[in-house]
Design an enzyme around this catalytic site. Structure first.
Site: not given
Ligand code: COI
Length: 431
Positions: A171, A274, A310
Protein backbone atom coordinates in the site's frame (compact mmCIF):
# COMPACT_ATOMS: atom_id res chain seq x y z
CA UNK A 1 25.79 3.47 6.48
CA UNK A 2 28.20 0.87 5.36
CA UNK A 3 27.14 0.47 1.79
CA UNK A 4 30.29 1.77 0.23
CA UNK A 5 31.36 2.67 -3.24
CA UNK A 6 31.33 -0.89 -4.44
CA UNK A 7 27.60 -1.12 -3.68
CA UNK A 8 27.00 2.09 -5.54
CA UNK A 9 29.09 0.96 -8.41
CA UNK A 10 27.11 -2.26 -8.52
CA UNK A 11 23.91 -0.26 -8.56
CA UNK A 12 25.05 1.93 -11.38
CA UNK A 13 26.07 -1.10 -13.37
CA UNK A 14 22.76 -2.77 -12.71
CA UNK A 15 20.79 0.34 -13.51
CA UNK A 16 22.58 1.28 -16.64
CA UNK A 17 21.73 -2.14 -18.05
CA UNK A 18 18.01 -1.38 -17.94
CA UNK A 19 17.88 2.37 -18.07
CA UNK A 20 14.23 3.31 -18.43
CA UNK A 21 14.88 7.01 -18.14
CA UNK A 22 12.00 9.31 -17.34
CA UNK A 23 11.77 12.65 -15.58
CA UNK A 24 11.31 10.95 -12.18
CA UNK A 25 14.57 10.71 -10.27
CA UNK A 26 14.17 7.12 -9.08
CA UNK A 27 13.15 5.91 -12.51
CA UNK A 28 16.32 7.37 -13.94
CA UNK A 29 18.04 4.63 -12.04
CA UNK A 30 15.99 1.82 -13.44
CA UNK A 31 12.86 1.96 -11.22
CA UNK A 32 11.91 -0.35 -8.43
CA UNK A 33 13.23 -3.43 -10.14
CA UNK A 34 16.65 -1.89 -10.01
CA UNK A 35 16.31 -0.96 -6.36
CA UNK A 36 15.39 -4.53 -5.52
CA UNK A 37 18.33 -5.71 -7.52
CA UNK A 38 20.46 -3.26 -5.59
CA UNK A 39 19.33 -4.76 -2.32
CA UNK A 40 20.29 -8.20 -3.49
CA UNK A 41 23.65 -6.98 -4.63
CA UNK A 42 24.23 -5.00 -1.49
CA UNK A 43 23.03 -6.90 1.57
CA UNK A 44 25.16 -4.62 3.71
CA UNK A 45 22.58 -1.93 3.04
CA UNK A 46 20.21 -3.70 5.35
CA UNK A 47 22.43 -5.93 7.43
CA UNK A 48 24.47 -3.30 9.24
CA UNK A 49 22.17 -0.33 9.44
CA UNK A 50 23.44 0.99 12.75
CA UNK A 51 26.96 1.39 11.46
CA UNK A 52 25.74 4.42 9.51
CA UNK A 53 26.07 6.63 12.56
CA UNK A 54 29.05 4.94 14.18
CA UNK A 55 32.49 6.48 14.16
CA UNK A 56 35.03 4.22 12.46
CA UNK A 57 37.23 3.54 15.53
CA UNK A 58 35.24 0.64 16.95
CA UNK A 59 33.21 2.89 19.21
CA UNK A 60 29.48 3.05 18.81
CA UNK A 61 26.86 5.17 20.44
CA UNK A 62 24.56 3.13 22.61
CA UNK A 63 21.38 4.73 23.72
CA UNK A 64 19.46 4.04 26.89
CA UNK A 65 16.02 5.43 27.57
CA UNK A 66 17.49 7.66 30.28
CA UNK A 67 20.04 9.21 27.99
CA UNK A 68 17.49 9.51 25.26
CA UNK A 69 15.15 11.29 27.63
CA UNK A 70 17.95 13.71 28.38
CA UNK A 71 18.61 13.92 24.62
CA UNK A 72 22.25 13.16 25.34
CA UNK A 73 23.55 9.87 23.98
CA UNK A 74 26.04 8.08 26.20
CA UNK A 75 29.11 6.54 24.68
CA UNK A 76 30.20 3.02 25.25
CA UNK A 77 32.49 0.58 23.53
CA UNK A 78 31.41 -1.78 20.81
CA UNK A 79 31.77 -4.75 23.13
CA UNK A 80 29.25 -3.20 25.55
CA UNK A 81 26.82 -2.89 22.71
CA UNK A 82 27.16 -6.22 21.01
CA UNK A 83 23.85 -5.91 19.14
CA UNK A 84 22.72 -3.11 16.85
CA UNK A 85 21.09 -0.07 18.40
CA UNK A 86 18.61 -1.28 20.96
CA UNK A 87 16.47 0.48 23.52
CA UNK A 88 17.09 -0.32 27.15
CA UNK A 89 14.34 -2.20 28.94
CA UNK A 90 13.45 0.79 31.12
CA UNK A 91 9.70 0.71 30.67
CA UNK A 92 8.89 0.50 34.39
CA UNK A 93 7.18 3.88 34.23
CA UNK A 94 4.55 2.63 31.77
CA UNK A 95 1.21 1.57 33.20
CA UNK A 96 0.26 -1.05 30.61
CA UNK A 97 -3.35 -1.01 31.83
CA UNK A 98 -3.99 2.60 30.98
CA UNK A 99 -2.55 2.93 27.51
CA UNK A 100 -4.37 5.26 25.17
CA UNK A 101 -3.56 6.06 21.57
CA UNK A 102 -1.00 8.82 21.74
CA UNK A 103 2.61 9.87 21.91
CA UNK A 104 3.03 9.46 25.69
CA UNK A 105 5.03 6.27 25.26
CA UNK A 106 7.00 6.84 22.09
CA UNK A 107 9.65 4.15 21.64
CA UNK A 108 13.24 5.45 21.81
CA UNK A 109 14.54 4.04 18.53
CA UNK A 110 13.36 4.80 15.02
CA UNK A 111 14.38 3.66 11.56
CA UNK A 112 15.31 6.29 9.00
CA UNK A 113 16.47 5.93 5.43
CA UNK A 114 16.96 8.56 2.78
CA UNK A 115 16.75 8.23 -0.96
CA UNK A 116 18.39 10.10 -3.77
CA UNK A 117 18.72 8.98 -7.34
CA UNK A 118 22.50 9.03 -6.97
CA UNK A 119 22.81 6.98 -3.79
CA UNK A 120 19.61 4.94 -3.69
CA UNK A 121 18.35 4.13 -0.19
CA UNK A 122 20.71 4.62 2.74
CA UNK A 123 19.65 4.27 6.32
CA UNK A 124 19.28 2.44 9.59
CA UNK A 125 18.27 2.68 13.22
CA UNK A 126 18.81 5.81 15.25
CA UNK A 127 17.36 7.49 18.34
CA UNK A 128 13.85 8.85 17.96
CA UNK A 129 14.25 12.55 17.33
CA UNK A 130 13.59 15.49 15.05
CA UNK A 131 13.91 15.23 11.29
CA UNK A 132 16.03 17.97 9.87
CA UNK A 133 14.71 19.56 6.72
CA UNK A 134 14.75 22.91 5.01
CA UNK A 135 11.70 25.17 4.79
CA UNK A 136 11.83 24.41 1.08
CA UNK A 137 11.32 20.67 1.68
CA UNK A 138 8.74 19.42 -0.82
CA UNK A 139 6.57 17.88 1.89
CA UNK A 140 6.26 21.19 3.74
CA UNK A 141 5.27 23.04 0.58
CA UNK A 142 3.37 20.60 -1.60
CA UNK A 143 2.64 17.65 0.66
CA UNK A 144 4.46 14.63 -0.77
CA UNK A 145 3.66 12.38 2.19
CA UNK A 146 2.16 8.94 2.67
CA UNK A 147 2.06 6.94 5.86
CA UNK A 148 1.14 3.54 7.23
CA UNK A 149 -0.14 2.14 10.49
CA UNK A 150 0.88 -1.29 11.80
CA UNK A 151 0.95 -3.06 15.14
CA UNK A 152 3.48 -5.38 16.74
CA UNK A 153 2.00 -7.52 19.48
CA UNK A 154 3.10 -10.17 21.94
CA UNK A 155 1.45 -13.43 21.01
CA UNK A 156 0.32 -16.46 22.98
CA UNK A 157 3.39 -18.27 21.60
CA UNK A 158 5.69 -15.98 23.57
CA UNK A 159 6.94 -14.01 20.61
CA UNK A 160 6.44 -10.61 19.04
CA UNK A 161 4.53 -10.71 15.79
CA UNK A 162 3.45 -8.40 13.01
CA UNK A 163 0.27 -8.73 10.98
CA UNK A 164 0.57 -8.86 7.18
CA UNK A 165 3.48 -6.39 6.93
CA UNK A 166 3.84 -6.94 3.18
CA UNK A 167 0.32 -5.62 2.66
CA UNK A 168 1.32 -2.32 4.23
CA UNK A 169 4.44 -2.28 2.10
CA UNK A 170 2.35 -2.80 -1.03
CA UNK A 171 0.00 0.00 0.00
CA UNK A 172 2.83 2.41 0.76
CA UNK A 173 4.41 1.61 -2.58
CA UNK A 174 1.11 2.28 -4.36
CA UNK A 175 0.68 5.55 -2.45
CA UNK A 176 4.23 6.55 -3.29
CA UNK A 177 3.55 6.01 -6.97
CA UNK A 178 0.31 8.05 -6.71
CA UNK A 179 2.25 10.98 -5.24
CA UNK A 180 5.24 10.61 -7.58
CA UNK A 181 7.61 9.38 -4.87
CA UNK A 182 10.07 6.48 -5.14
CA UNK A 183 8.30 3.37 -3.80
CA UNK A 184 10.49 1.88 -1.06
CA UNK A 185 11.50 -1.67 -1.99
CA UNK A 186 9.50 -4.34 -0.19
CA UNK A 187 12.64 -5.69 1.50
CA UNK A 188 13.61 -2.26 2.78
CA UNK A 189 10.13 -1.62 4.15
CA UNK A 190 9.96 -4.97 5.92
CA UNK A 191 13.46 -4.57 7.31
CA UNK A 192 12.60 -1.06 8.51
CA UNK A 193 9.56 -2.19 10.47
CA UNK A 194 11.04 -5.41 11.82
CA UNK A 195 14.28 -3.75 12.94
CA UNK A 196 12.27 -0.98 14.64
CA UNK A 197 10.25 -3.64 16.49
CA UNK A 198 13.32 -5.63 17.56
CA UNK A 199 15.12 -2.52 18.76
CA UNK A 200 12.10 -1.42 20.80
CA UNK A 201 11.01 -4.86 22.01
CA UNK A 202 10.69 -3.63 25.59
CA UNK A 203 8.05 -1.15 24.42
CA UNK A 204 5.74 -3.91 23.14
CA UNK A 205 3.08 -4.19 25.86
CA UNK A 206 2.31 -7.51 27.57
CA UNK A 207 -0.08 -9.69 25.59
CA UNK A 208 -3.64 -8.44 25.49
CA UNK A 209 -2.82 -5.08 27.05
CA UNK A 210 -1.91 -3.14 23.95
CA UNK A 211 0.53 -3.08 21.10
CA UNK A 212 3.51 -1.27 19.68
CA UNK A 213 1.99 0.92 16.99
CA UNK A 214 4.34 1.50 14.08
CA UNK A 215 4.07 4.60 12.00
CA UNK A 216 6.02 4.36 8.72
CA UNK A 217 6.24 7.68 6.87
CA UNK A 218 7.47 8.39 3.38
CA UNK A 219 8.20 12.08 2.85
CA UNK A 220 9.53 14.25 0.07
CA UNK A 221 12.18 15.95 2.20
CA UNK A 222 14.41 17.37 -0.52
CA UNK A 223 14.14 21.11 -1.31
CA UNK A 224 12.13 22.47 -4.20
CA UNK A 225 10.36 25.70 -5.08
CA UNK A 226 8.49 25.18 -8.34
CA UNK A 227 5.86 22.45 -8.21
CA UNK A 228 7.50 19.09 -8.81
CA UNK A 229 8.69 15.95 -7.04
CA UNK A 230 11.35 16.26 -4.33
CA UNK A 231 14.98 15.50 -5.19
CA UNK A 232 15.33 13.46 -1.96
CA UNK A 233 13.03 11.35 0.18
CA UNK A 234 12.95 10.07 3.74
CA UNK A 235 11.43 6.83 4.99
CA UNK A 236 10.90 6.84 8.75
CA UNK A 237 9.43 4.22 11.06
CA UNK A 238 8.75 5.37 14.58
CA UNK A 239 6.73 3.54 17.18
CA UNK A 240 4.68 4.03 20.33
CA UNK A 241 3.12 1.75 22.91
CA UNK A 242 -0.64 2.16 22.52
CA UNK A 243 -3.96 0.84 23.76
CA UNK A 244 -7.47 1.64 22.54
CA UNK A 245 -7.99 4.19 19.79
CA UNK A 246 -11.32 5.54 20.98
CA UNK A 247 -11.28 6.92 24.50
CA UNK A 248 -14.42 5.00 25.44
CA UNK A 249 -12.60 1.64 25.33
CA UNK A 250 -12.16 -1.11 22.76
CA UNK A 251 -15.52 -2.81 23.06
CA UNK A 252 -17.65 0.20 23.91
CA UNK A 253 -19.73 1.12 20.85
CA UNK A 254 -19.04 4.48 19.24
CA UNK A 255 -21.55 7.07 18.08
CA UNK A 256 -21.24 8.36 14.53
CA UNK A 257 -22.90 11.21 12.67
CA UNK A 258 -23.25 11.28 8.89
CA UNK A 259 -21.44 14.27 7.43
CA UNK A 260 -23.82 16.06 5.10
CA UNK A 261 -21.75 19.03 3.94
CA UNK A 262 -18.22 17.84 3.25
CA UNK A 263 -16.81 14.84 1.42
CA UNK A 264 -13.66 12.96 2.27
CA UNK A 265 -12.72 12.09 -1.31
CA UNK A 266 -13.96 12.38 -4.88
CA UNK A 267 -13.71 10.00 -7.84
CA UNK A 268 -10.35 10.46 -9.50
CA UNK A 269 -8.88 11.97 -6.35
CA UNK A 270 -6.62 10.25 -3.85
CA UNK A 271 -9.08 8.87 -1.27
CA UNK A 272 -7.66 5.40 -1.85
CA UNK A 273 -4.17 6.58 -0.90
CA UNK A 274 -2.96 6.77 2.67
CA UNK A 275 -1.75 10.28 2.04
CA UNK A 276 -1.29 12.65 4.97
CA UNK A 277 -3.32 15.17 2.96
CA UNK A 278 -6.45 13.04 3.33
CA UNK A 279 -6.48 13.34 7.09
CA UNK A 280 -6.33 17.02 8.02
CA UNK A 281 -9.40 18.04 6.00
CA UNK A 282 -11.53 15.68 8.12
CA UNK A 283 -10.53 17.39 11.35
CA UNK A 284 -12.97 20.25 10.93
CA UNK A 285 -15.98 17.94 10.72
CA UNK A 286 -14.59 15.46 13.24
CA UNK A 287 -13.94 18.14 15.85
CA UNK A 288 -17.41 19.62 15.31
CA UNK A 289 -18.93 16.15 15.73
CA UNK A 290 -16.96 15.57 18.92
CA UNK A 291 -18.26 18.83 20.33
CA UNK A 292 -21.74 17.46 19.82
CA UNK A 293 -20.88 14.25 21.65
CA UNK A 294 -20.16 11.95 18.69
CA UNK A 295 -16.99 9.90 18.44
CA UNK A 296 -16.49 10.39 14.71
CA UNK A 297 -18.04 11.19 11.35
CA UNK A 298 -19.07 8.90 8.51
CA UNK A 299 -18.74 10.28 4.99
CA UNK A 300 -21.02 9.82 1.99
CA UNK A 301 -19.96 9.52 -1.64
CA UNK A 302 -19.18 12.81 -3.35
CA UNK A 303 -21.23 12.07 -6.49
CA UNK A 304 -24.66 11.32 -5.08
CA UNK A 305 -24.53 11.89 -1.31
CA UNK A 306 -26.20 8.52 -0.97
CA UNK A 307 -23.68 5.80 -0.14
CA UNK A 308 -21.45 5.24 2.86
CA UNK A 309 -17.76 5.80 2.19
CA UNK A 310 -15.73 5.57 5.38
CA UNK A 311 -15.19 7.07 8.80
CA UNK A 312 -12.38 9.65 9.24
CA UNK A 313 -9.97 7.07 10.58
CA UNK A 314 -11.35 3.69 9.50
CA UNK A 315 -13.46 1.59 7.12
CA UNK A 316 -17.10 0.71 7.77
CA UNK A 317 -19.21 -2.48 7.58
CA UNK A 318 -22.91 -3.25 8.00
CA UNK A 319 -24.41 -6.57 9.11
CA UNK A 320 -27.87 -7.79 8.10
CA UNK A 321 -28.59 -11.37 9.08
CA UNK A 322 -25.67 -13.46 7.77
CA UNK A 323 -24.66 -10.84 5.19
CA UNK A 324 -21.84 -8.44 5.85
CA UNK A 325 -21.41 -5.49 3.51
CA UNK A 326 -18.69 -2.92 3.05
CA UNK A 327 -18.25 -0.18 0.41
CA UNK A 328 -16.24 -1.28 -2.64
CA UNK A 329 -12.75 -0.01 -3.39
CA UNK A 330 -13.23 2.30 -6.32
CA UNK A 331 -10.50 4.80 -5.59
CA UNK A 332 -12.22 6.90 -2.94
CA UNK A 333 -11.95 4.46 -0.03
CA UNK A 334 -8.82 3.44 1.80
CA UNK A 335 -7.91 -0.20 1.04
CA UNK A 336 -7.59 -1.19 4.69
CA UNK A 337 -5.50 -4.22 5.59
CA UNK A 338 -7.88 -4.92 8.46
CA UNK A 339 -10.84 -4.43 6.10
CA UNK A 340 -9.44 -7.00 3.64
CA UNK A 341 -8.62 -9.42 6.46
CA UNK A 342 -12.11 -9.18 7.96
CA UNK A 343 -13.68 -9.87 4.56
CA UNK A 344 -11.63 -13.06 4.25
CA UNK A 345 -12.16 -14.07 7.87
CA UNK A 346 -15.93 -13.54 7.65
CA UNK A 347 -16.17 -15.59 4.45
CA UNK A 348 -14.18 -18.37 6.10
CA UNK A 349 -16.72 -18.30 8.93
CA UNK A 350 -19.63 -18.77 6.52
CA UNK A 351 -20.85 -15.20 6.17
CA UNK A 352 -21.81 -13.76 2.81
CA UNK A 353 -19.61 -10.74 2.33
CA UNK A 354 -20.44 -8.17 -0.31
CA UNK A 355 -18.31 -5.24 -1.37
CA UNK A 356 -21.16 -3.08 -2.67
CA UNK A 357 -22.34 0.50 -2.42
CA UNK A 358 -24.36 0.80 0.81
CA UNK A 359 -27.12 3.44 0.77
CA UNK A 360 -27.07 5.32 4.06
CA UNK A 361 -30.79 4.53 4.31
CA UNK A 362 -29.95 0.78 4.30
CA UNK A 363 -27.25 1.25 6.91
CA UNK A 364 -29.82 2.89 9.14
CA UNK A 365 -31.88 -0.33 8.92
CA UNK A 366 -28.99 -2.81 9.34
CA UNK A 367 -28.76 -5.11 12.37
CA UNK A 368 -25.23 -4.00 13.21
CA UNK A 369 -22.57 -1.60 12.02
CA UNK A 370 -18.88 -1.78 12.84
CA UNK A 371 -15.69 -0.06 11.77
CA UNK A 372 -12.24 -1.50 11.11
CA UNK A 373 -8.67 -0.29 10.91
CA UNK A 374 -5.24 -0.98 12.31
CA UNK A 375 -5.65 1.63 15.01
CA UNK A 376 -9.31 0.96 15.82
CA UNK A 377 -9.10 -2.85 15.21
CA UNK A 378 -12.85 -3.65 15.10
CA UNK A 379 -15.05 -1.09 16.77
CA UNK A 380 -18.79 -1.51 17.32
CA UNK A 381 -20.99 1.34 16.18
CA UNK A 382 -23.63 2.07 18.79
CA UNK A 383 -25.53 4.65 16.78
CA UNK A 384 -25.60 6.58 13.53
CA UNK A 385 -27.29 9.96 13.30
CA UNK A 386 -28.43 11.09 9.84
CA UNK A 387 -30.62 14.07 8.96
CA UNK A 388 -31.48 14.49 12.60
CA UNK A 389 -32.57 10.86 13.12
CA UNK A 390 -30.55 8.66 15.47
CA UNK A 391 -30.51 4.89 14.90
CA UNK A 392 -29.35 2.85 17.88
CA UNK A 393 -27.80 -0.57 17.14
CA UNK A 394 -28.05 -3.41 19.62
CA UNK A 395 -27.93 -3.10 23.36
CA UNK A 396 -26.77 0.22 24.77
CA UNK A 397 -23.08 0.13 25.65
CA UNK A 398 -22.45 -3.42 24.38
CA UNK A 399 -21.07 -4.65 21.06
CA UNK A 400 -23.53 -6.62 18.92
CA UNK A 401 -22.84 -10.34 18.36
CA UNK A 402 -21.40 -10.41 14.83
CA UNK A 403 -19.21 -7.42 15.60
CA UNK A 404 -17.93 -9.16 18.71
CA UNK A 405 -17.38 -12.40 16.81
CA UNK A 406 -15.32 -10.62 14.14
CA UNK A 407 -13.33 -8.70 16.76
CA UNK A 408 -12.51 -11.91 18.59
CA UNK A 409 -11.73 -13.84 15.41
CA UNK A 410 -9.30 -11.16 14.26
CA UNK A 411 -7.56 -10.50 17.56
CA UNK A 412 -7.28 -14.22 18.42
CA UNK A 413 -5.55 -14.77 15.13
CA UNK A 414 -3.32 -11.71 15.54
CA UNK A 415 -2.29 -12.82 19.04
CA UNK A 416 -1.79 -16.45 17.96
CA UNK A 417 -4.52 -17.69 20.29
CA UNK A 418 -6.02 -19.34 17.21
CA UNK A 419 -4.32 -21.07 14.31
CA UNK A 420 -3.47 -18.87 11.37
CA UNK A 421 -4.53 -20.79 8.26
CA UNK A 422 -3.96 -17.69 6.14
CA UNK A 423 -0.29 -17.21 7.01
CA UNK A 424 -0.91 -13.59 8.02
CA UNK A 425 1.03 -13.53 11.27
CA UNK A 426 4.74 -12.84 10.86
CA UNK A 427 7.00 -13.56 13.85
CA UNK A 428 9.66 -10.92 14.47
CA UNK A 429 11.52 -12.15 17.54
CA UNK A 430 11.26 -14.03 20.81
CA UNK A 431 12.37 -10.98 22.73
C1 COI B 1 -4.48 3.32 11.33
O1 COI B 1 -5.55 2.78 11.54
O2 COI B 1 -3.43 2.72 11.55
C2 COI B 1 -4.40 4.68 10.81
O3 COI B 1 -3.38 5.02 10.29
C3 COI B 1 -5.52 5.62 10.97
C4 COI B 1 -5.11 6.84 11.71
C5 COI B 1 -6.13 7.91 11.54
C6 COI B 1 -4.87 6.56 13.17
Amino acid sequence: MQSGLSDRAATRQCCSASSTHTEHPWRRHGATHCLLHRLQLAPSLLKAPVARRAPKAARVQFYTSATLAAERPSETTASDAASPLKASDATGHINWDSLGFGVEHIAPIMFRATYTAEDGWQGGLEPYGPLEMLPSAQVLNYGQSVFEGMKAQRSARGRIVLFRPEENAVRMRAGAARLSMPPPPMELYVEAVTSAVRANAAWVPPRGRGSLYLRPLLLGTGPILGLGPAPAYTLVVYAAAVGCYFKCGQLTPIDLIVEERFHRAAPGGMGGTKAAGNYSPVLMTQLAAKEQGYNDVVYLDAKTDTYLEEVSSCNIFTVTGRTIRTPPLEGTILPGVTRRSLIELARARGYTVEEVPIPVADAMEADEVFTSGTAVVVSAVGSITYQGRRRQYGELGRPSPVTLEMYEALTSLQQELDDDPFGWVVPVCEC
